[in-house]
Structures are given as structure tokens and as C-alpha cells.
Write a protein that holds these residues in place. Structure first.
Motif, PDB file in Angstrom:
ATOM      1  N   GLY A  16      17.451 -26.598  30.251  1.00  0.00           N
ATOM      2  CA  GLY A  16      16.170 -27.050  30.610  1.00  0.00           C
ATOM      3  C   GLY A  16      15.381 -27.450  29.466  1.00  0.00           C
ATOM      4  O   GLY A  16      16.052 -27.933  28.604  1.00  0.00           O
ATOM      5  N   GLY A  17      14.152 -27.468  29.790  1.00  0.00           N
ATOM      6  CA  GLY A  17      13.213 -28.173  28.678  1.00  0.00           C
ATOM      7  C   GLY A  17      13.151 -27.028  27.272  1.00  0.00           C
ATOM      8  O   GLY A  17      13.851 -25.989  27.247  1.00  0.00           O
ATOM      9  N   GLY A  18      12.408 -27.441  26.368  1.00  0.00           N
ATOM     10  CA  GLY A  18      12.204 -26.604  25.267  1.00  0.00           C
ATOM     11  C   GLY A  18      11.869 -25.197  25.292  1.00  0.00           C
ATOM     12  O   GLY A  18      12.386 -24.184  24.617  1.00  0.00           O
ATOM     13  N   ALA A  19      10.989 -25.039  26.332  1.00  0.00           N
ATOM     14  CA  ALA A  19      10.590 -23.684  26.584  1.00  0.00           C
ATOM     15  C   ALA A  19      11.750 -22.659  27.047  1.00  0.00           C
ATOM     16  O   ALA A  19      12.067 -21.501  26.678  1.00  0.00           O
ATOM     17  N   THR A  20      12.546 -23.176  27.993  1.00  0.00           N
ATOM     18  CA  THR A  20      13.540 -22.468  28.416  1.00  0.00           C
ATOM     19  C   THR A  20      14.765 -22.530  27.395  1.00  0.00           C
ATOM     20  O   THR A  20      15.243 -21.182  27.407  1.00  0.00           O
ATOM     21  N   THR A  21      15.148 -23.451  26.283  1.00  0.00           N
ATOM     22  CA  THR A  21      16.078 -22.947  25.379  1.00  0.00           C
ATOM     23  C   THR A  21      15.454 -22.129  24.438  1.00  0.00           C
ATOM     24  O   THR A  21      16.249 -21.471  23.928  1.00  0.00           O
ATOM     25  N   ASP A  22      14.187 -22.025  24.163  1.00  0.00           N
ATOM     26  CA  ASP A  22      13.703 -21.320  23.218  1.00  0.00           C
ATOM     27  C   ASP A  22      13.845 -19.802  23.567  1.00  0.00           C
ATOM     28  O   ASP A  22      14.029 -18.715  23.069  1.00  0.00           O
ATOM     29  N   LEU A  23      13.547 -19.555  24.975  1.00  0.00           N
ATOM     30  CA  LEU A  23      13.777 -18.335  25.765  1.00  0.00           C
ATOM     31  C   LEU A  23      15.108 -17.708  25.647  1.00  0.00           C
ATOM     32  O   LEU A  23      15.430 -16.817  25.401  1.00  0.00           O
ATOM     33  N   THR A  46      20.194 -36.681  32.697  1.00  0.00           N
ATOM     34  CA  THR A  46      19.263 -36.070  33.050  1.00  0.00           C
ATOM     35  C   THR A  46      17.687 -36.452  32.959  1.00  0.00           C
ATOM     36  O   THR A  46      16.830 -35.971  33.600  1.00  0.00           O
ATOM     37  N   LEU A  47      17.430 -37.141  31.999  1.00  0.00           N
ATOM     38  CA  LEU A  47      16.227 -38.012  31.627  1.00  0.00           C
ATOM     39  C   LEU A  47      15.674 -38.562  32.571  1.00  0.00           C
ATOM     40  O   LEU A  47      14.348 -38.225  32.942  1.00  0.00           O
ATOM     41  N   TYR A 102       8.010 -37.206  29.668  1.00  0.00           N
ATOM     42  CA  TYR A 102       9.017 -38.021  28.975  1.00  0.00           C
ATOM     43  C   TYR A 102       8.313 -38.458  27.634  1.00  0.00           C
ATOM     44  O   TYR A 102       8.742 -38.467  26.481  1.00  0.00           O
ATOM     45  N   ILE A 103       7.317 -39.098  27.899  1.00  0.00           N
ATOM     46  CA  ILE A 103       6.082 -39.485  27.067  1.00  0.00           C
ATOM     47  C   ILE A 103       5.720 -38.472  25.990  1.00  0.00           C
ATOM     48  O   ILE A 103       5.734 -38.618  24.771  1.00  0.00           O
ATOM     49  N   THR A 121      15.175 -32.353  28.854  1.00  0.00           N
ATOM     50  CA  THR A 121      14.013 -33.084  28.605  1.00  0.00           C
ATOM     51  C   THR A 121      14.280 -33.819  27.156  1.00  0.00           C
ATOM     52  O   THR A 121      14.909 -33.281  26.338  1.00  0.00           O
ATOM     53  N   LEU A 122      13.382 -34.766  26.812  1.00  0.00           N
ATOM     54  CA  LEU A 122      13.502 -35.447  25.538  1.00  0.00           C
ATOM     55  C   LEU A 122      13.146 -34.513  24.634  1.00  0.00           C
ATOM     56  O   LEU A 122      13.772 -34.443  23.558  1.00  0.00           O
ATOM     57  N   LEU A 123      12.070 -33.584  24.899  1.00  0.00           N
ATOM     58  CA  LEU A 123      11.422 -32.597  23.997  1.00  0.00           C
ATOM     59  C   LEU A 123      12.540 -32.000  23.389  1.00  0.00           C
ATOM     60  O   LEU A 123      12.641 -31.481  22.336  1.00  0.00           O
ATOM     61  N   GLY A 124      13.053 -31.202  24.569  1.00  0.00           N
ATOM     62  CA  GLY A 124      14.371 -30.243  24.214  1.00  0.00           C
ATOM     63  C   GLY A 124      15.371 -31.202  23.160  1.00  0.00           C
ATOM     64  O   GLY A 124      15.985 -30.381  22.498  1.00  0.00           O
TER      65      GLY A 124
END
Length: 359
Positions: free
Chosen positions: A103-110, A169-170, A178-179, A130-133
Motif C-alpha cells: 500500500g501507500g506510505g502509511a501502510t508500509t510504516d504501520l 500499480t501507479l 500521485y502529484i 504509491t509514488l510517495l511509498g
């Protein structure tokens, strides 16, 4: 185009960040053969995207537990972590089993935090979608959850066994998300790799799309910057601090917005603020500050924030992780790709810089 492997050192076990398209099939190799059970932590809304990864793990013979969590920053909560610990306990997870965060950064942090704390540390593989992740959260071994007092104040350093960035996935990302992720790409350009800035200036519209002509190069360059920095300083005892460019004010904005404001949008404003601080302190010229605004604006990122919010933001920055006692510390630039630390700036300097970014 074949997958590229970007090595990350500095941990007891170095690992690779694998970047490619349609590469979920490589996930079992990243997990390794010792684990029997895999807990896949992923957002509730990501079932369709996560399904190929789940199938790849099941086909490799693992017993897979699909553990859905809330979407976004709401997942980074002690109650969510405690629920995952309970689920791991009921499933009988041992030290030889593993966690996969998709998932995104929040999910990988968790997912990383839960892996770091379950039985004092089990293997974790991160699959940012996600791009951020991809360019930030999943690389480097930082894990964490949020508290009412601030973002990521509770966490642990727990490097993953591997990171798998499937850029296929992006296109499923909302454009605004994304932005938002582009802010961390731009950050990597300002602190270390000016070619990133050149590529965005060549084609700013293309930079905002997963199908852009420089997209994969931008992602790989941003990951390479982070990989090189964290390999040199895993636990943020020195150089790794430069990765927080724009984050001191950015995190304060996120807190003020109840974590409903996109991380990248807040960091974008924070980078302009840091650039103004450096200009006012005689470190950075006006052209470099203009370039911050020009590049960030060209890809749709914000560069200003409410004037009325300043007293609360200034107070929030006092509990930033980079603060030392009562001394505020900012990552600033002495020039493009020349990061430095500004410690203990005067109240007048802080106020004047914010005046330059307030709407």
C-alpha cells in the motif's frame, strides 16, 4: 524494460529495492524460504491491487493471512497496531514467519512497525503502491505510528528484507495522490541530484503522470538518493537528517490539518519555507528560491499556507523529532544539492520566512 535493483546497505542484512513493471511474481523471492506464514497488511480499499501479490505468495506455498487495515493515515494508530498484534498472536506467528506490507506510505510504516515490535522483530517485505511509498516511506527502515502530539513520534528502525516497487500499480492512483508523491522526488533533486530538477523542468506535465517519459528515471533517481543516504546513516545520527528537507514545517501543517492534508503537499510548502529561511540567513540566493516555487508550482504542488495558522505551527515544530531540547533545527540548503543544518534560528528569522510563504 527489465527490473532494476538498487542496493541499500547500512543494516545487518543489506537489501534491494526492486523497480519494474509487472513484478509481483518476484515477491516470494524477497520474502525468502524460511517463513511458513505471511501476514499481508494492506488497506481495505486495495483488495484488487493486492490480489496478484497474494496469489504469488500462495502459489509459492505460504499460508497467507490477509489483514486489511484502514486507508491512509488513520491506519497509523496504536489501536490498529494492537489489533494486528492480536491477529498475529491468534494465528500463531513465530520469529520465522513474516509480514508483507502492501500500500501507500502509511501502510508500509504501520506494517514495518508491527513487524519491528512483534516478538521483538520479524522479517518484513514492503510493496509500496504509491509514488510517495516508492521513493520515500518504504525505503530506509523507518517505521512508525502517529499520536495526538505529533506524526511518527512512536516508531522503530527496522530495515525490510526487501522492497518491491511495481510501477504498474501507479496508474490506479488518484492524480492528486500521485502529484503529492512528487514532492519527495523534487526534494531528492534539491538535496542531492539536480538532474531530477532538470528532467521535471524539461517536461513538467509529463512528470505529473505515471506514463510520463521521464517517470521511471525520476523514480529510480529518487530511490537511489535515499538508498545512498540511508546506507551511510541508518539511524539518523548524522547525514540522514538531510532527508527531512521541508519536513519540519510540513509535519506541523499535517498535524494542524488532523493528518487529512497530503504529506507531499505539506512538504512542498515546507521546502519553500526552508528555502526562504536559507535566503534570509544568507545561505541561498533568490534564484534558487524562485526555482523552488517554479518547479513545485509547475507540477501542481502548493507553495503557501494560511497566515493565521503560524502561531500554532511554530508551537508544533517544537516537538519535531529533529529538535534538540528547546533548539529548533532545520535542514536548509547552502546551494542546490548542498544541504546543511540551521540550528536555533531567531524568532525574527522564523517569522520573516513564514511571512514569505503565508497566503
Amino acid at each position: 524494460m527489465t527490473a532494476r535493483r538498487i542496493g541499500v546497505g547500512g543494516a545487518a542484512e543489506p537489501y534491494d529495492v526492486v523497480v519494474g513493471s509487472g513484478i509481483f511474481g518476484e515477491l516470494p523471492e524477497q520474502v525468502g524460504g524460511k517463513a511458513a506464514k505471511i501476514a499481508v497488511v494492506r488497506p481495505e480499499g486495495l483488495g484488487e491491487v493486492a490480489r496478484p501479490a497474494l496469489r504469488a505468495l500462495q502459489a509459492a506455498g505460504y499460508t497467507v493471512y490477509d489483514m486489511a487495515v484502514p486507508d491512509g493515515e488513520s491506519a497509523k494508530d496504536i489501536a490498529v497496531a494492537a489489533d494486528l498484534w492480536s491477529r498475529l498472536g491468534r494465528a500463531g506467528f513465530t520469529r520465522t514467519d513474516a509480514v508483507v506490507g502492501i500500500g501507500g506510505g502509511a501502510t508500509t510504516d504501520l506494517a514495518g512497525f508491527v513487524a519491528a515490535t512483534w516478538l521483538r522483530g520479524v522479517r518484513v517485505v514492503l510493496v509500496p503502491t504509491t509514488l510517495l511509498g516508492m521513493v520515500d516511506a518504504a525505503v530506509g527502515g523507518k517505521t512508525g505510528i502517529n499520536t495526538p502530539e505529533g506524526k511518527n513520534l512512536v516508531g522503530a528502525f527496522h530495515p525490510p528484507a526487501g522492497v518491491l516497487c511495481d510501477i504498474a500499480t501507479l496508474p490506479s492512483l488518484p492524480a492528486a495522490d500521485y502529484i503529492g508523491g512528487l514532492a519527495e522526488v523534487v526534494k531528492a533533486g534539491f538535496i542531492a541530484d539536480p538532474v531530477i530538477l532538470d528532467r521535471i523542468e524539461e517536461d513538467p506535465e509529463g512528470a505529473t503522470r505515471p506514463e510520463g517519459r521521464h517517470t521511471r528515471e525520476l523514480i529510480e533517481r529518487a530511490i537511489a538518493v535515499k538508498a545512498e543516504v540511508v546506507s551511510d546513516d541508518l539511524r539518523e545520527s548524522g547525514r540522514r537528517e538531510i532527508l527531512n528537507y521541508g519536513h519540519t514545517l510540513g509535519h506541523a501543517i499535517e498535524r494542524a490539518e488532523g493528518y487529512t492534508f497530503r504529506h507531499g503537499y505539506a512538504v512542498s510548502i515546507g521546502m519553500v519555507y526552508a528555502a526562504e529561511l536559507a535566503r534570509l540567513d544568507g545561505r541561498l540566493d533568490a534564484e534558487a528560491v524562485r526555482r523552488h516555487r517554479s518547479i513545485l508550482t509547475s507540477v501542481g504542488l502548493p507553495t503557501s499556507y494560511s497566515d493565521a495558522a503560524w502561531p500554532g505551527l511554530r508551537q508544533s515544530m517544537r516537538v519535531d523529532k529533529k529538535a534538540r531540547g528547546a533548539t529548533l533545527r532545520f535542514v536548509v540548503l547552502d546551494g542546490i544539492a548542498k544541504p546543511a543544518i540551521l540550528a536555533g534560528p531567531s524568532t525574527g528569522l522564523l517569522d520573516a520566512a513564514y511571512g514569505a510563504v503565508s497566503a
